[in-house]
Design an enzyme around this catalytic site. Structure first.
Site, short mmCIF file in Angstrom:
data_model
loop_
_atom_site.label_atom_id
_atom_site.label_comp_id
_atom_site.label_asym_id
_atom_site.label_seq_id
_atom_site.Cartn_x
_atom_site.Cartn_y
_atom_site.Cartn_z
N GLU A 21 0.87 -1.07 -0.06
CA GLU A 21 0.14 -0.02 0.01
C GLU A 21 0.98 1.32 0.02
OE1 GLU A 21 -2.58 -0.53 3.19
OE2 GLU A 21 -4.03 -1.88 1.83
N ASP A 80 -8.40 -9.21 4.65
CA ASP A 80 -7.96 -7.94 5.19
C ASP A 80 -8.98 -7.89 6.49
OD1 ASP A 80 -7.05 -5.67 6.35
OD2 ASP A 80 -7.28 -4.38 4.59
N GLU A 96 -12.29 -1.82 12.46
CA GLU A 96 -12.32 -1.19 10.99
C GLU A 96 -13.43 -1.95 9.98
OE1 GLU A 96 -8.84 -1.54 8.61
OE2 GLU A 96 -9.78 -0.51 6.93
C1 GCV Z 1 -2.49 0.41 8.50
C2 GCV Z 1 -6.05 -2.11 5.71
C3 GCV Z 1 -6.55 -0.77 6.28
C4 GCV Z 1 -5.47 0.15 6.29
C5 GCV Z 1 -4.11 -0.56 7.12
C6 GCV Z 1 -3.72 -1.83 6.43
C7 GCV Z 1 -2.51 -2.55 7.03
O1 GCV Z 1 -5.76 -1.83 4.08
O2 GCV Z 1 -7.50 -0.21 5.73
O3 GCV Z 1 -5.53 1.50 7.03
O4 GCV Z 1 -3.04 0.40 6.93
O5 GCV Z 1 -4.92 -2.57 6.26
O6 GCV Z 1 -2.96 -3.32 7.73
O7 GCV Z 1 -1.48 -2.36 6.96
#
Ligand code: GCV
Length: 647
Positions: free
Chosen positions: A261, A340, A368
């Site tokens: 990411e 995720d 989340e």
């Molecule tokens: C810290 C998901 C979340 C991101 C997070 C990522 C990760 O994609 O939406 O906010 O980033 O996981 O675990 O690195």
């Protein structure tokens, strides 16, 4: 101003120690903490005798964090070989309450099943323009950082450490795995801030870890590369790490999100993730530190038209071939599911695929994808399923066994909110995380009982029934009114709250449901799909591959099926979708009325906060129900067998 809620250690929870004569034998920082706790609880510290005796002594074979607890001749004894064991022993007595001072107890050793029990904070030093002070945080600001600086007053951190010690957590990272400019400096010129936090955590047996940027040699080190085989880069990490240990001698180590990411990583230099992890492991090794290297690596810029790329496969495809090439102090940190943190996912196949690699399992305590601490969603039943899952089938090791040497990591759900977690009932998730990391065989309902006893101390008997009714099944309730049968997502892009069935369908993120007029689900079979099922060992590779054997709750994770497909439950997929969505909303309405009945029983501020959240949960659950049902009715044209209202 609202008082900060004491969470699970209000004074009443410690009353079992009040006026008791307590002998604490031993010296050291954590032993002083034990004494402080006794005094705080109103116990009498005595120098001999005592009805509770906590002794630090060299006992052969006792686990360094374990303790022997027994009761005989009117004396309860806690014997520990190391200071942390004594502190955990004291909190064990607190949890037992009156039972610790009633009948005789034969000597029994209590020791943690998983070695490192760690909470990762996704907190930023500088407020991020999109993610704010805490990424995916639903409990206000950070308890460590505010507007670019460390908080002056670390009193909340001290209270937090105490809460965590009471459930056995022994490690914390203080910044997000997404490391931006301000956070990169924590490793060097802002290390003093990390050291100040470490000082506050230390008396509770908690070691500090730091999320670092793989590009740190460039971002804060003045080099022009971060290539793991470059000697200058290796020397820079060795020297930066030595400086960390000079200032924090018990520093735990690094956590790294690389090539994920947008975070930098070894791919930029044509190196592998083992090259990257080993670079940091080598820098940490002389000091006894570890690197937690995250396996969350996938292509977040995929073409949605390309059905051969499967995000679920990515971690295994990247890491399994590297098994056996990581240093002994490099720990691969694997999210519990292959995608995720969805409400329902199979266990990640990576956990069983790397016998020659240390593996820690990562859970998401912050909600989340499970209601963002506006919805009641007690996650211990999900985590318990994950930890008990046996990747090689009956008779093989459980996930908890595979991670025992290395540990369990939870993304924290705490912030500067007066209730710690936004939703007061979300405190139970934090509590349960620690307890399951200590003993993954614990029953989630029994953990909830402990939490109720400690949190609602005086009113526990009155709230127990209603809270179990509201919380025991709340994860499954949440599952019922959100994305069906393991297909995942269907959330609003970006903030991930509330329904948006096609929100991610034509995006680069790799999270699709492929619904059309005939059917829904992702074909991950070897026979006709992406081949993901082959990443599992037998028997699960066959179970998941088979349409007939695949568990209903994961059907759409593994298979694309027609709406008329009959589930193992006997219902069709489309009717299951309608039924569960109507049922889920009804269950939330019941939760709300149960909570209303507790008005006047729990603290008014807690009651008001939960009541307000339940109103929102019901509104949101209705929205999920109506959007999901309408979407699938419009796609399939199949009416509800019971003629209920679908828009
Ligand atoms: C810290 C998901 C979340 C991101 C997070 C990522 C990760 O994609 O939406 O906010 O980033 O996981 O675990 O690195």
């Amino acid at each position: 101003m609202v008082d900060v809620h004491p969470a699970w250690l209000p004074p009443a929870a410690l009353r079992v120690l009040a006026s008791r004569r307590v002998l604490v034998q031993g010296t050291g920082l954590l032993v002083d903490t034990v004494r402080d706790e006794v005094v705080r609880a109103g116990g009498d510290l005595v120098t001999d005798g005592g009805e509770l005796v906590l002794t630090l002594s060299n006992v052969d074979g006792l686990h360094p964090e374990g303790h022997l607890l027994s009761r005989r001749d009117g004396v309860t004894t806690v014997l520990a070989g190391a200071p942390a064991g004594l502190l955990y022993g004291l909190f064990h007595v607190v949890r037992l309450g009156g039972a610790a001072f009633a009948a005789d107890l034969p000597a029994r050793e209590h020791r943690p099943a998983l070695a490192r029990r760690m909470l990762d904070h996704w907190d930023h030093v500088a407020v991020h323009p999109v993610m704010g002070q805490v990424e995916r945080g639903y409990a206000g600001g950070s308890i460590f950082w505010r507007d670019g600086a460390r908080r002056e007053d670390l009193g909340r951190v001290r209270d937090y450490a105490r809460l965590l010690a009471a459930v056995g957590v022994n490690a914390i990272t203080v910044n997000n795995v997404n490391v931006h400019e301000a956070e990169a400096h924590l490793l060097t010129d802002r290390l003093v801030d990390v050291a100040a936090i470490a000082d506050v955590l230390r008396p509770y047996g908690i070691r500090v870890h730091l999320s670092v940027s793989f590009a740190a040699p460039v971002v804060v080190g003045g080099l022009d590369v971060a290539d793991p085989v470059d000697d200058r880069v290796r020397a820079w990490w060795a020297s930066a790490t030595a400086a960390v240990y000079r200032s924090i001698p018990d520093f735990g180590g690094y956590v790294v999100k690389a090539d994920s990411e947008g975070q930098p990583g070894p791919f930029a230099y044509g190196r592998t993730h083992a090259d990257g992890a080993n670079l940091l492991a080598d820098a940490l090794a002389p000091h006894g530190g570890v690197v937690h290297w995250r396996a969350f690596v996938y292509n977040h810029q995929q073409d949605w038209r390309d059905r051969s790329t499967d995000r679920a496969r990515a971690a295994y495809d990247h890491f399994a071939p590297l098994d056996g090439t990581f240093r002994d102090n490099a720990i691969l940190q694997v999210k519990h599911g292959p995608i995720d943190f969805q409400t329902r996912e199979p266990v990640s196949p990576v956990i069983a695929a790397m016998p020659g690699t240390r593996v820690a399992v990562e859970l998401q305590v912050t909600q989340e994808y499970t209601g963002q601490q506006r919805h009641v969603c007690y996650l211990a039943p999900m985590w318990s399923e994950v930890l008990r899952f046996r990747p090689f089938g009956d008779g093989g090791p459980a996930v908890a066994d595979l991670a025992a040497r290395d540990g369990l990591v939870g993304v924290s759900n705490v912030g500067d909110d007066p209730f710690w977690t936004g939703h007061p009932l979300a405190q139970a998730n934090l509590y349960a995380f620690g307890r399951l990391a200590w003993d993954p065989t614990l029953d989630p309902a029994a953990i909830l009982d402990e939490w109720i006893d400690l949190t609602f101390a005086g009113a526990a008997a009155e709230v127990r029934g209603p809270l179990h009714a509201m919380m025991d099944g709340s994860w499954r309730t949440y599952e019922r009114y959100t994305a069906p049968l393991g297909v995942g997502f269907m959330v609003r892009p970006g903030n991930h709250y509330g329904p948006d069935v096609d929100g991610y369908e034509y995006t680069p993120w790799g999270t699709y449901h492929f619904a059309d007029r005939d059917g829904v689900g992702v074909d991950r079979t070897v026979a006709t799909g992406t081949g993901f099922t082959a990443q599992y060992p037998s028997p699960w590779s066959e179970v998941y591959e088979s349409l007939a054997d695949c568990p209903d709750e994961l059907l759409l994770f593994f298979h694309h099926v027609p709406y008329a497909h009959v589930l193992r439950s006997g219902s069709t997929v489309i009717q299951h979708i309608y039924d569960t969505h109507f049922a889920g909303v009804r269950e939330v309405a019941r939760m709300r009325s149960r909570w209303r009945d507790l008005d006047g029983v729990v603290r008014p501020d807690v009651h008001a906060r939960v009541a307000e959240r339940l109103d929102e949960q019901l509104r949101c659950a209705e929205e999920w129900r109506d959007q999901i049902n309408a979407y699938f009715y419009r796609k399939s044209g199949v009416p509800d067998a019971h003629g209920r209202r679908i828009y």
